[in-house]
Design a protein around this motif. Structure first.
Motif, PDB file in Angstrom:
ATOM      1  N   LEU A 442      44.015 -75.854  59.852  1.00 21.24           N
ATOM      2  CA  LEU A 442      45.464 -75.752  59.959  1.00 21.24           C
ATOM      3  C   LEU A 442      45.781 -74.614  60.928  1.00 21.24           C
ATOM      4  O   LEU A 442      45.340 -73.475  60.729  1.00 21.24           O
ATOM      5  CB  LEU A 442      46.089 -75.486  58.595  1.00 21.24           C
ATOM      6  CG  LEU A 442      46.027 -76.656  57.592  1.00 21.24           C
ATOM      7  CD1 LEU A 442      46.573 -76.223  56.239  1.00 21.24           C
ATOM      8  CD2 LEU A 442      46.830 -77.831  58.122  1.00 21.24           C
ATOM      9  N   ALA A 443      46.526 -74.924  61.968  1.00 20.64           N
ATOM     10  CA  ALA A 443      46.762 -73.936  63.021  1.00 20.64           C
ATOM     11  C   ALA A 443      48.241 -73.803  63.322  1.00 20.64           C
ATOM     12  O   ALA A 443      49.010 -74.763  63.242  1.00 20.64           O
ATOM     13  CB  ALA A 443      46.004 -74.338  64.291  1.00 20.64           C
ATOM     14  N   ASP A 444      48.619 -72.569  63.687  1.00 13.65           N
ATOM     15  CA  ASP A 444      49.977 -72.289  64.163  1.00 13.65           C
ATOM     16  C   ASP A 444      49.970 -72.538  65.669  1.00 13.65           C
ATOM     17  O   ASP A 444      49.468 -71.723  66.455  1.00 13.65           O
ATOM     18  CB  ASP A 444      50.336 -70.840  63.850  1.00 13.65           C
ATOM     19  CG  ASP A 444      51.763 -70.492  64.287  1.00 13.65           C
ATOM     20  OD1 ASP A 444      52.396 -71.334  64.970  1.00 13.65           O
ATOM     21  OD2 ASP A 444      52.218 -69.384  63.974  1.00 13.65           O
ATOM     22  N   LEU A 445      50.498 -73.679  66.102  1.00 14.16           N
ATOM     23  CA  LEU A 445      50.428 -74.044  67.514  1.00 14.16           C
ATOM     24  C   LEU A 445      51.384 -73.231  68.368  1.00 14.16           C
ATOM     25  O   LEU A 445      51.168 -73.115  69.585  1.00 14.16           O
ATOM     26  CB  LEU A 445      50.679 -75.546  67.678  1.00 14.16           C
ATOM     27  CG  LEU A 445      49.610 -76.456  67.067  1.00 14.16           C
ATOM     28  CD1 LEU A 445      49.847 -77.913  67.464  1.00 14.16           C
ATOM     29  CD2 LEU A 445      48.222 -76.021  67.515  1.00 14.16           C
ATOM     30  N   ASN A 446      52.445 -72.676  67.807  1.00 15.37           N
ATOM     31  CA  ASN A 446      53.283 -71.748  68.577  1.00 15.37           C
ATOM     32  C   ASN A 446      52.464 -70.524  68.975  1.00 15.37           C
ATOM     33  O   ASN A 446      52.529 -70.046  70.122  1.00 15.37           O
ATOM     34  CB  ASN A 446      54.503 -71.322  67.775  1.00 15.37           C
ATOM     35  CG  ASN A 446      55.644 -72.340  67.868  1.00 15.37           C
ATOM     36  OD1 ASN A 446      55.678 -73.143  68.792  1.00 15.37           O
ATOM     37  ND2 ASN A 446      56.557 -72.297  66.921  1.00 15.37           N
ATOM     38  N   ALA A 447      51.668 -70.021  68.008  1.00 14.80           N
ATOM     39  CA  ALA A 447      50.803 -68.872  68.312  1.00 14.80           C
ATOM     40  C   ALA A 447      49.735 -69.271  69.327  1.00 14.80           C
ATOM     41  O   ALA A 447      49.380 -68.477  70.212  1.00 14.80           O
ATOM     42  CB  ALA A 447      50.150 -68.364  67.028  1.00 14.80           C
ATOM     43  N   ALA A 448      49.217 -70.498  69.213  1.00 14.05           N
ATOM     44  CA  ALA A 448      48.231 -70.973  70.183  1.00 14.05           C
ATOM     45  C   ALA A 448      48.839 -71.035  71.576  1.00 14.05           C
ATOM     46  O   ALA A 448      48.191 -70.684  72.578  1.00 14.05           O
ATOM     47  CB  ALA A 448      47.709 -72.346  69.760  1.00 14.05           C
ATOM     48  N   LEU A 470      60.720 -71.946  71.677  1.00 15.37           N
ATOM     49  CA  LEU A 470      59.824 -72.395  70.621  1.00 15.37           C
ATOM     50  C   LEU A 470      60.561 -72.443  69.288  1.00 15.37           C
ATOM     51  O   LEU A 470      61.123 -71.435  68.838  1.00 15.37           O
ATOM     52  CB  LEU A 470      58.603 -71.475  70.523  1.00 15.37           C
ATOM     53  CG  LEU A 470      57.774 -71.323  71.812  1.00 15.37           C
ATOM     54  CD1 LEU A 470      56.614 -70.370  71.597  1.00 15.37           C
ATOM     55  CD2 LEU A 470      57.280 -72.671  72.282  1.00 15.37           C
ATOM     56  N   GLY A 471      60.532 -73.599  68.653  1.00 12.02           N
ATOM     57  CA  GLY A 471      61.178 -73.761  67.367  1.00 12.02           C
ATOM     58  C   GLY A 471      60.229 -73.469  66.223  1.00 12.02           C
ATOM     59  O   GLY A 471      59.032 -73.222  66.418  1.00 12.02           O
ATOM     60  N   ASP A 472      60.770 -73.479  65.006  1.00 11.17           N
ATOM     61  CA  ASP A 472      59.947 -73.239  63.818  1.00 11.17           C
ATOM     62  C   ASP A 472      59.073 -74.470  63.556  1.00 11.17           C
ATOM     63  O   ASP A 472      59.579 -75.593  63.452  1.00 11.17           O
ATOM     64  CB  ASP A 472      60.827 -72.960  62.600  1.00 11.17           C
ATOM     65  CG  ASP A 472      61.579 -71.638  62.741  1.00 11.17           C
ATOM     66  OD1 ASP A 472      61.057 -70.759  63.456  1.00 11.17           O
ATOM     67  OD2 ASP A 472      62.670 -71.524  62.156  1.00 11.17           O
ATOM     68  N   LEU A 473      57.771 -74.244  63.436  1.00 11.43           N
ATOM     69  CA  LEU A 473      56.830 -75.354  63.225  1.00 11.43           C
ATOM     70  C   LEU A 473      55.943 -75.073  62.017  1.00 11.43           C
ATOM     71  O   LEU A 473      55.538 -73.925  61.790  1.00 11.43           O
ATOM     72  CB  LEU A 473      55.926 -75.552  64.455  1.00 11.43           C
ATOM     73  CG  LEU A 473      56.588 -75.900  65.784  1.00 11.43           C
ATOM     74  CD1 LEU A 473      55.522 -76.041  66.855  1.00 11.43           C
ATOM     75  CD2 LEU A 473      57.376 -77.199  65.656  1.00 11.43           C
ATOM     76  N   PRO A 474      55.638 -76.099  61.235  1.00  7.82           N
ATOM     77  CA  PRO A 474      54.611 -75.926  60.198  1.00  7.82           C
ATOM     78  C   PRO A 474      53.232 -75.919  60.841  1.00  7.82           C
ATOM     79  O   PRO A 474      53.061 -76.284  62.008  1.00  7.82           O
ATOM     80  CB  PRO A 474      54.798 -77.182  59.325  1.00  7.82           C
ATOM     81  CG  PRO A 474      55.334 -78.206  60.263  1.00  7.82           C
ATOM     82  CD  PRO A 474      56.192 -77.455  61.257  1.00  7.82           C
ATOM     83  N   LYS A 475      52.244 -75.504  60.081  1.00  7.64           N
ATOM     84  CA  LYS A 475      50.890 -75.537  60.605  1.00  7.64           C
ATOM     85  C   LYS A 475      50.421 -76.992  60.732  1.00  7.64           C
ATOM     86  O   LYS A 475      50.785 -77.844  59.940  1.00  7.64           O
ATOM     87  CB  LYS A 475      49.942 -74.743  59.719  1.00  7.64           C
ATOM     88  CG  LYS A 475      50.190 -73.236  59.799  1.00  7.64           C
ATOM     89  CD  LYS A 475      49.141 -72.448  59.043  1.00  7.64           C
ATOM     90  CE  LYS A 475      49.354 -70.939  59.225  1.00  7.64           C
ATOM     91  NZ  LYS A 475      48.302 -70.155  58.547  1.00  7.64           N
ATOM     92  N   VAL A 476      49.592 -77.224  61.739  1.00  6.67           N
ATOM     93  CA  VAL A 476      49.161 -78.578  62.065  1.00  6.67           C
ATOM     94  C   VAL A 476      47.663 -78.708  61.837  1.00  6.67           C
ATOM     95  O   VAL A 476      46.888 -77.810  62.201  1.00  6.67           O
ATOM     96  CB  VAL A 476      49.503 -78.916  63.533  1.00  6.67           C
ATOM     97  CG1 VAL A 476      49.039 -80.324  63.883  1.00  6.67           C
ATOM     98  CG2 VAL A 476      51.001 -78.766  63.767  1.00  6.67           C
TER      99      VAL A 476
END
Length: 596
Positions: A442-448, A470-476
């Motif tokens: 599970l990754a934070d793609l905004n941080a990526a 960048l909007g609020d995203l759940p981990k993917v």
């Protein structure tokens, strides 16, 4: 008695007789009287017997007529001239006339229409009445005209009628109406012909068998395959007449099991022959039922799948080969992916080095100042230790403590910030280029995305202003290292597409069960022909030596094939390009080993 005495007196008067002669004559008369009485008695007995016999005869005739009338069989009696002498109720009913109306009419003239069969029946009748028939009997089938003028087909049996002396006095015609039966047989034969014609058009083997597994019907394809010239010649035969003992036995047991269980059977079986190569068939066998639903045999359809079996065996071998090749291809693809990643890193290495040199430069300069400050402070400490006021004053003047109190914290903070900047660049580069980090997580793609922007920043900052939305995203659920490579490829392409100076927009949002990233540039754009080919391996519009043509192809493979997402492009020459990445929140693609 008186009459005899009178006669005797008269005779005595007429004839002069002696008493002895008269006595003899009287005795004779007495005997005649007794004999006459006995004859009268016997005559009366015979008369009674005749009356009884006549009564019995009438009763017997009535009973026989009753018996003839209650049966459905047609009885017509003809005399030697072919005239009707008797007809039972069934005969009268079918002819539409009463017995009294029929009696005396010529049978073959009024009731039998001319036909070859009728002429044969007339000849048989004539042979019987003339005594020329060896058996006194004959059989025939010919039509008669019923009471409505319609022809009815009757199965006839002709038998001679004899009187008490054995003389032929006529012919008894016994008939059964078989019109409906023959019509049904004709219709059945027509249906059978249609069924056979339909079956013969099918390339598969189609057949019917009875409860003993004997063929009732087979189509032309099956007969030809079995080496039989005509499908009708298969009737009555069994599988034992064609196959090897083992296969015929197995087929027989399967069919008997179907009959017992009343359940169909679908199977793929190998047919073994005594005089030719074996073959494979796909068979469907079902119970064959009569009109009452009773199982009376089996019905089957078989398709030759020998070619398919051979193909499957060949394909199985090819699957093994392809699995091996796929494994090698996967390894090669992984190496290619890593090579493209390292190529991208190589292209960015100079920029990363520059990004590191900047903070390292001022940290180095700061450390030089720190060394000077430290030497001055240590000299001041030495002066204090010696206790010489003049040297202390001189050291304090050189150290300039007021300046150190102001500059030293700023210098240390600036150095700390520079070192943190270097550490972050190194960590981002390490995360981006890590080879063994290919597992799902599970990754934070905004941080990526931020990490990737830091790695490629030196290439971007001179070409474009980067605007983050960048909007609020759940981990993917994904493979982060691969997604980082996609971001890198698209950002690098965006920078290279801008001729002098432009803008790059980086956006992200949640859309249903997908997270979406959009990288848009204000570069020179692409034509429709180029857009159709940009995901092809080794396709590039860059000059030789400026690109491998694998970046977008690998990106497409990562997003679409490895993560089950979408990678779309929209562009217009002179107006820039927009790439859309849509990734599912839940990893939908099986791992590589399962896919292989």
């Amino acid at each position: 008695m008186n009459r005899i005495q009178d006669r005797s007196t008269n005779l005595r008067q007429q004839i002069n007789m002696s008493d002895k002669e008269l006595a003899r004559l009287q005795q004779q008369f007495e005997q005649e009287r007794i004999a006459r009485q006995e004859a009268e008695r016997l005559l009366e007995e015979k008369k009674q017997e005749l009356l009884f016999a006549t009564h019995q005869l009438h009763n017997a005739r009535d009973r026989n007529q009753h018996y003839l009338d209650i049966v459905q069989t047609i009885f017509i009696a003809l005399d030697n001239e072919g005239r009707v002498s008797m007809a039972n109720r069934a005969g009268c009913a079918i002819l539409g006339q009463s017995e009294s109306e029929l009696l005396g009419k010529r049978w073959f003239k009024y009731f039998v229409p001319l036909s070859a069969e009728a002429e044969a029946a007339l000849r048989a009748f004539q042979l019987i009445v003339t005594g020329d028939s060896q058996s006194g009997e004959a059989k025939s089938e010919h039509a008669i005209l019923d009471g409505k003028g319609h022809q009815r087909l009757i199965a006839w049996r002709l038998s001679a009628l004899n009187d008490a002396a054995g003389q032929i006095v006529g012919v008894l015609c016994t008939g059964e109406d078989i019109t409906e039966r023959r019509q049904a047989e004709k219709e059945l034969a027509h249906e059978h012909s249609l069924l056979q014609a339909l079956m013969d058009t099918l390339p598969d083997h189609v057949y019917f068998k009875d409860s003993k597994s004997q063929f009732l019907l087979a189509n032309a394809a099956m007969a030809k395959s079995f080496g039989v010239s005509d499908p009708s010649k298969m009737v009555g035969k069994t599988d034992f007449d064609f196959f090897t003992e083992d296969h015929a036995r197995q087929a027989f047991e399967d069919e008997q099991a179907i009959i017992r269980s009343n359940q169909p059977l679908r199977t793929e079986e190998k047919e073994t022959w005594p005089d030719r190569p074996d073959n494979w068939v796909s068979s469907t066998k079902v119970p064959l039922r009569d009109e009452e639903g009773n199982v009376i045999g089996t019905f089957g359809i078989s398709s030759d799948i020998t070619a398919r079996r051979q193909t499957e065996a060949k394909m199985q071998s090819q699957v093994i080969e392809l699995t091996t090749l796929n494994k090698k291809l996967s390894e090669a693809q992984s190496q290619l992916l890593q090579s493209e990643k390292m190529a991208a890193i190589g292209q960015l290495a100079a920029g990363v080095a520059h990004e590191i040199n900047n903070p390292i430069g001022f940290v180095t300069s700061n450390f030089s100042s720190l060394k000077t400050y430290a030497d001055q402070l240590l000299a001041l400490v030495d002066a204090y230790e010696q206790g010489v006021a003049e040297r202390i004053a001189q050291a304090r003047q050189i150290a300039d403590l007021d300046f150190l109190r102001q500059d030293l914290p700023e210098l240390l903070s600036e150095s700390q910030e520079g070192l943190s900047r270097v550490a972050k660049i190194v960590q981002d580069l390490k995360n981006f280029s890590r080879i063994d980090d290919t597992g799902r997580q599970l990754a934070d793609l905004n941080a990526a995305m931020e990490s990737t922007l830091n790695v490629v920043w030196n290439e971007l900052k001179y070409k474009a202003e980067v605007i983050r939305e960048l909007g609020d995203l759940p981990k993917v659920d994904c493979i982060p290292a691969q997604i980082n490579q996609v971001f890198t490829n698209l950002l690098a392409n965006a920078a290279q597409a801008i001729p002098v100076r432009g803008t790059i927009f980086v956006r992200s949002w949640l859309e249903g069960d997908h997270v979406c990233f959009e990288i848009e540039d204000t570069g020179h754009g692409m034509s429709e022909d180029v857009q159709r080919r940009i995901f092809e391996p080794f396709f590039t519009t860059k000059p030789v030596g400026k690109g491998t043509g694998l970046g977008l192809s690998i990106s497409y493979d990562i997003v679409v094939k490895k993560h089950g997402g979408r990678l779309e492009v929209s562009s217009e020459p002179g107006k820039g390009t927009r790439f859309l990445i849509a990734l599912p929140l839940v990893f939908k693609i099986r791992d590589e080993q399962s896919s292989n």
